[in-house]
Design a protein around this motif. Structure first.
Motif, PDB file in Angstrom:
ATOM      1  N   ARG A 438       0.609  -1.389   0.142  1.00  0.00           N
ATOM      2  CA  ARG A 438      -0.110  -0.056   0.183  1.00  0.00           C
ATOM      3  C   ARG A 438       0.815   1.184   0.095  1.00  0.00           C
ATOM      4  O   ARG A 438       0.816   2.377  -0.654  1.00  0.00           O
ATOM      5  CB  ARG A 438      -0.659   0.175   0.990  1.00  0.00           C
ATOM      6  N   GLN A 439       2.170   1.305   0.687  1.00  0.00           N
ATOM      7  CA  GLN A 439       2.900   2.623   0.844  1.00  0.00           C
ATOM      8  C   GLN A 439       3.668   2.578  -0.139  1.00  0.00           C
ATOM      9  O   GLN A 439       3.753   3.677  -0.616  1.00  0.00           O
ATOM     10  CB  GLN A 439       3.711   2.683   2.202  1.00  0.00           C
ATOM     11  N   LEU A 440       4.183   1.560  -1.423  1.00  0.00           N
ATOM     12  CA  LEU A 440       5.067   1.815  -2.199  1.00  0.00           C
ATOM     13  C   LEU A 440       3.981   2.299  -3.458  1.00  0.00           C
ATOM     14  O   LEU A 440       4.940   2.296  -4.457  1.00  0.00           O
ATOM     15  CB  LEU A 440       6.157   0.172  -1.934  1.00  0.00           C
ATOM     16  N   SER A 441       3.163   2.138  -3.481  1.00  0.00           N
ATOM     17  CA  SER A 441       1.736   2.132  -4.512  1.00  0.00           C
ATOM     18  C   SER A 441       0.891   3.286  -4.470  1.00  0.00           C
ATOM     19  O   SER A 441       0.711   3.893  -5.881  1.00  0.00           O
ATOM     20  CB  SER A 441       0.651   0.721  -4.384  1.00  0.00           C
ATOM     21  N   LYS A 442       1.731   4.099  -3.707  1.00  0.00           N
ATOM     22  CA  LYS A 442       0.832   5.592  -3.723  1.00  0.00           C
ATOM     23  C   LYS A 442       1.455   6.397  -4.271  1.00  0.00           C
ATOM     24  O   LYS A 442       2.986   6.957  -4.009  1.00  0.00           O
ATOM     25  CB  LYS A 442       1.229   6.163  -2.043  1.00  0.00           C
ATOM     26  N   LEU A 443       1.177   6.495  -5.646  1.00  0.00           N
ATOM     27  CA  LEU A 443       2.156   7.476  -6.257  1.00  0.00           C
ATOM     28  C   LEU A 443       1.079   8.624  -6.998  1.00  0.00           C
ATOM     29  O   LEU A 443       2.280   9.746  -7.608  1.00  0.00           O
ATOM     30  CB  LEU A 443       2.885   6.919  -7.822  1.00  0.00           C
ATOM     31  N   GLY A 444       0.152   8.399  -6.927  1.00  0.00           N
ATOM     32  CA  GLY A 444      -0.746  10.115  -6.479  1.00  0.00           C
ATOM     33  C   GLY A 444      -0.526  10.438  -7.591  1.00  0.00           C
ATOM     34  O   GLY A 444      -0.852  10.083  -8.745  1.00  0.00           O
ATOM     35  N   ARG A 445      -0.144  11.983  -8.099  1.00  0.00           N
ATOM     36  CA  ARG A 445      -0.288  12.781  -9.418  1.00  0.00           C
ATOM     37  C   ARG A 445       1.034  12.325 -10.103  1.00  0.00           C
ATOM     38  O   ARG A 445       1.298  13.475 -10.730  1.00  0.00           O
ATOM     39  CB  ARG A 445      -0.748  14.571  -8.596  1.00  0.00           C
ATOM     40  N   THR A 446       1.977  11.700  -9.853  1.00  0.00           N
ATOM     41  CA  THR A 446       2.686  11.487 -10.390  1.00  0.00           C
ATOM     42  C   THR A 446       2.818  10.880 -11.693  1.00  0.00           C
ATOM     43  O   THR A 446       1.715  10.228 -11.566  1.00  0.00           O
ATOM     44  CB  THR A 446       4.312  10.571 -10.416  1.00  0.00           C
ATOM     45  N   PRO A 447       3.617  10.673 -12.550  1.00  0.00           N
ATOM     46  CA  PRO A 447       3.526  10.524 -14.041  1.00  0.00           C
ATOM     47  C   PRO A 447       3.160   8.829 -14.109  1.00  0.00           C
ATOM     48  O   PRO A 447       2.675   8.030 -14.534  1.00  0.00           O
ATOM     49  CB  PRO A 447       4.554  10.404 -14.910  1.00  0.00           C
ATOM     50  N   TYR A 448       3.753   8.049 -12.776  1.00  0.00           N
ATOM     51  CA  TYR A 448       3.925   6.737 -12.619  1.00  0.00           C
ATOM     52  C   TYR A 448       2.562   6.336 -12.499  1.00  0.00           C
ATOM     53  O   TYR A 448       2.398   6.374 -10.878  1.00  0.00           O
ATOM     54  CB  TYR A 448       4.715   6.457 -11.752  1.00  0.00           C
ATOM     55  N   VAL A 449       2.321   5.041 -12.194  1.00  0.00           N
ATOM     56  CA  VAL A 449       1.832   4.086 -11.458  1.00  0.00           C
ATOM     57  C   VAL A 449       2.318   2.989 -11.366  1.00  0.00           C
ATOM     58  O   VAL A 449       3.296   2.053 -12.149  1.00  0.00           O
ATOM     59  CB  VAL A 449       0.335   3.550 -12.257  1.00  0.00           C
ATOM     60  N   CYS A 450       2.002   2.265  -9.966  1.00  0.00           N
ATOM     61  CA  CYS A 450       2.322   1.260  -9.579  1.00  0.00           C
ATOM     62  C   CYS A 450       1.541  -0.619 -10.259  1.00  0.00           C
ATOM     63  O   CYS A 450       1.060  -0.119  -9.326  1.00  0.00           O
ATOM     64  CB  CYS A 450       2.785   1.151  -7.652  1.00  0.00           C
ATOM     65  N   GLU A 451       2.486  -1.111 -10.887  1.00  0.00           N
ATOM     66  CA  GLU A 451       1.620  -2.294 -11.356  1.00  0.00           C
ATOM     67  C   GLU A 451       2.066  -3.925 -10.537  1.00  0.00           C
ATOM     68  O   GLU A 451       0.845  -4.501  -9.765  1.00  0.00           O
ATOM     69  CB  GLU A 451       1.607  -2.367 -12.491  1.00  0.00           C
ATOM     70  N   GLN A 452       2.925  -3.620  -9.573  1.00  0.00           N
ATOM     71  CA  GLN A 452       3.886  -4.723  -8.838  1.00  0.00           C
ATOM     72  C   GLN A 452       4.623  -4.664  -7.822  1.00  0.00           C
ATOM     73  O   GLN A 452       5.328  -3.527  -8.081  1.00  0.00           O
ATOM     74  CB  GLN A 452       4.118  -5.760  -9.770  1.00  0.00           C
ATOM     75  N   VAL A 453       5.021  -5.072  -6.831  1.00  0.00           N
ATOM     76  CA  VAL A 453       5.262  -5.143  -5.718  1.00  0.00           C
ATOM     77  C   VAL A 453       6.126  -6.174  -5.321  1.00  0.00           C
ATOM     78  O   VAL A 453       5.100  -6.964  -5.204  1.00  0.00           O
ATOM     79  CB  VAL A 453       5.193  -4.244  -4.271  1.00  0.00           C
ATOM     80  N   ASN A 454       7.362  -6.706  -5.767  1.00  0.00           N
ATOM     81  CA  ASN A 454       8.573  -7.190  -5.055  1.00  0.00           C
ATOM     82  C   ASN A 454       9.114  -7.409  -3.969  1.00  0.00           C
ATOM     83  O   ASN A 454       9.747  -6.336  -4.012  1.00  0.00           O
ATOM     84  CB  ASN A 454       9.125  -7.792  -6.243  1.00  0.00           C
ATOM     85  N   LEU A 455       8.773  -8.147  -3.174  1.00  0.00           N
ATOM     86  CA  LEU A 455       9.059  -8.416  -1.910  1.00  0.00           C
ATOM     87  C   LEU A 455      10.438  -9.327  -1.601  1.00  0.00           C
ATOM     88  O   LEU A 455      10.398 -10.867  -1.998  1.00  0.00           O
ATOM     89  CB  LEU A 455       8.385  -8.412  -0.608  1.00  0.00           C
TER      90      LEU A 455
END
Length: 619
Positions: A438-455
């Motif tokens: 949730r925290q790493l996917s919060k890209l808001g008004r940046t030009p990016y969108v998080c499609e996947q988070v790998n740990l």
């Protein structure tokens, strides 16, 4: 190596430029405050800087038009302007005036279509002058483009694919300057080609009366983009720096989607020049925005019906025929739906009549005032669709660059997308994956969108405060934005365009035609620096029609236009193409409403129609 494909959209202003990027443009072209070929579409350098910042987030580019001819007293001003454009972050400048050919600037040079680029020889010469890209004449066929690419493979070829067409080869039209004192080469075209004319022969016989004989339909190559790609074109240009934002949104989206479809079929051959995936809230429809009817022009050689002699205005889309008329209303036979405020039009004899729909009840329409000449069976067109206009007024697209966030535990801390952050490894008492994602996917008004988070590693279960994750995320995104801003994702190999690799043995004097010798103003040279440049190229008498030192003798007929559009062909009298021999006596003349006469010359050897001004013997 994959060929990079660019969709190039117009920007009347900052808002149009941002809309173009949002709707799929890989680059935009915009005019500065002065020296652009559309004097009514100038912009402050501050807006250009803001547009550059916005475009570069997606790896898109901004080209600034400085493609007018320049007078001696403007040379210092344009030098200062170019320094500001470079500082603003522009990626290239489009130029026409030869005084700018030898600039000591880091900005790449694009040869504007105003430099009249229709042959391999001309493109090769421009390449030898250090041009990275050449904007080709609109009149070229796909085979002519292919030949240019084969003979000059190390220069980018930019082609127009959509929008209004100039009837004369660009840069070679002097009608507006000659008749109205408004130079097309100075960005002030008065659209002489959209005026009505009579066509008469040498004996005064009337052939056509009051028709728009030089007014062309609009270009549309959306169904032929793959052919142009295979021919060697890499940049596909939409005309329209005087068009509003709705036009830019709709047309850019339509062409961007089509290019993506082509690239999806050939992923091993082509790639887009910028990054980002776009979500649209509307279906693009080219018939919904301004057009005079569409043509592919000379893409596959000569063809009939490339001009619109009955009107220079926009027709829009066909919506049906008038069925039955009452005192204050009528109904339409067809499948189109209508809305209050729609703009409709029809031909009354040879005149286009427009009117506004005051109220629409199904297919029964109540105009504010019943138009004169409306009859059952008349074909109706809609040139203003209120529903589509309302739809386009809101946010119609969102562009995002999909990324993957990879968080890995390493000695002494963690790495997020390869960037190291020192931190203690603190084992969590309960699962942390949901909060980290949730925290790493919060890209808001940046030009990016998080499609996947790998740990990593797979048993990753460390406690990391949300505030720390947010700070790491911001740092990584800012770093990515900085890399895009600095063009680290640029997919082109610019080293291929080192000007030292050009052929410096050719000169412009090698390309001179009899027309250039007879009319030295065709070189469009209007300042001392440009004259010196051409003199060094073997052309000591180059000038411009706009230049104070240029005079046109009363007994002469100045050449005003060079047109591939040919009235002899359009009316079926081109013997070269199987037409019948005309009964008229040449030369033919166009006669304007104010009585001016313009002689037509049919240069069949070069398959070209030339338009000349009035000489003393015609008066």
């Amino acid at each position: 190596m994959k060929q990079t494909i660019e969709l190039l959209a117009p920007a009347k202003n900052l808002a149009c430029g941002i809309a173009a990027i949002d709707h799929g443009a890989d680059a935009v072209y915009i005019g500065a405050q002065r020296f652009g070929a559309r004097v009514a579409a100038g912009n402050p350098v501050e807006d250009i800087a803001e547009l550059c910042h916005y475009a570069h987030q997606y790896g898109a580019k901004v080209y600034v038009t400085v493609n007018t001819i320049i007078y001696d007293n403007e040379l210092e001003d344009i030098q200062q302007l170019l320094k500001k454009i470079e500082k603003a972050g522009a990626d290239a400048i489009l130029v026409q005036d030869s005084s700018l050919f030898t600039l000591h600037s880091s900005l790449p040079l694009h040869a504007s279509t105003q430099t009249d680029n229709r042959t391999p020889e001309k493109v090769r010469w421009l390449r030898s002058m250090g041009f990275k890209r050449v904007v080709l004449a609109r009149e070229l066929s796909v085979e002519e483009i292919r030949k240019i690419h084969q003979e000059v493979p190390d220069v980018e070829l930019e082609v127009f694919v959509h929008g209004a067409l100039c009837v004369s080869y660009s840069g070679q039209c002097y009608a507006s300057q000659y008749c109205f004192g408004r130079s097309a080469n100075r960005g002030a075209c008065a659209q002489f080609c959209r005026l009505p004319f009579d066509l008469v022969d040498s004996e005064g016989r009337m052939i056509e009366r009051g028709r728009h004989l030089l007014s062309l339909k609009d270009l549309c190559q959306i169904d032929h983009l793959e052919e142009l790609m295979e021919a060697g074109a890499v940049s596909f240009k939409i005309e329209g720096r005087l068009k509003d934002v709705d036009y830019v949104k709709n047309v850019t989206a339509a062409y961007s989607q089509r290019l993506n479809q082509i690239i999806a079929r050939h992923p091993e051959r082509y790639q887009r020049a910028s990054k980002g995936r776009i979500t649209y809230t509307f279906e693009p429809n080219l018939k919904k925005t301004f057009n005079r009817g569409f043509t592919t022009y000379f893409l596959h050689g000569r063809q009939p019906n490339i001009f619109s002699p009955d009107t220079p205005k926009a027709l829009g889309e066909y919506v049906g025929k008038v069925k039955e008329i009452r005192r204050d209303s009528f109904n339409v036979a067809g499948t189109a739906s209508f809305a209050n405020g729609d703009g409709l039009c029809f031909f009354n004899a040879k005149e286009l009549v427009g009117f506004r729909v005051n109220r629409a009840e199904g297919n029964r329409l109540y105009p504010f005032k019943m138009p004169v000449g409306l009859k059952p069976g008349i074909v109706l067109y809609r040139n203003n669709d209120m529903e589509f206009e309302r739809l386009m007024a809101g946010q119609t697209a969102e562009r995002k660059i999909p990324i993957t966030m990879t968080l890995e535990a390493v000695d002494g801390g963690f790495t997020l997308n390869g960037k190291f952050f020192a931190a203690e490894h603190q084992q969590a008492q309960k699962p942390q994956r949901e909060n980290i994602v949730r925290q790493l996917s919060k890209l808001g008004r940046t030009p990016y969108v998080c499609e996947q988070v790998n740990l990593l590693p797979d048993d990753f279960n460390y406690f990391i405060p949300s505030s720390m994750l947010a700070e790491w995320r911001r740092t990584v995104i800012e770093n990515a934005e900085c890399r895009m801003e600095n063009n680290e994702y640029n997919l082109r190999d610019d080293s291929a365009f080192d000007s030292e690799k050009g052929n410096h043995h050719s000169t412009i004097s090698d390309l001179r035609s009899p027309l250039n010798t007879r009319f030295p103003y065709l070189y469009n040279v209007s300042n001392a620096k440009a004259r010196a440049f051409y003199a060094a190229q073997g052309v000591p008498n180059a000038t411009s029609l706009e230049s104070p030192i240029t005079t046109v003798e009363k007994k002469e007929e100045p050449l005003l236009m060079q047109c591939r559009h040919c009235l002899r062909y359009s009316f079926g009298y081109c013997v070269k193409n199987g037409g019948e021999r005309p009964a008229w006596k040449e030369p033919l003349y166009l006669v304007s409403d104010d009585g001016r006469r313009f002689r037509l010359e049919f240069d069949c050897r070069n398959c070209q129609m030339n338009v000349y001004g009035t000489s003393i013997k015609d008066k």
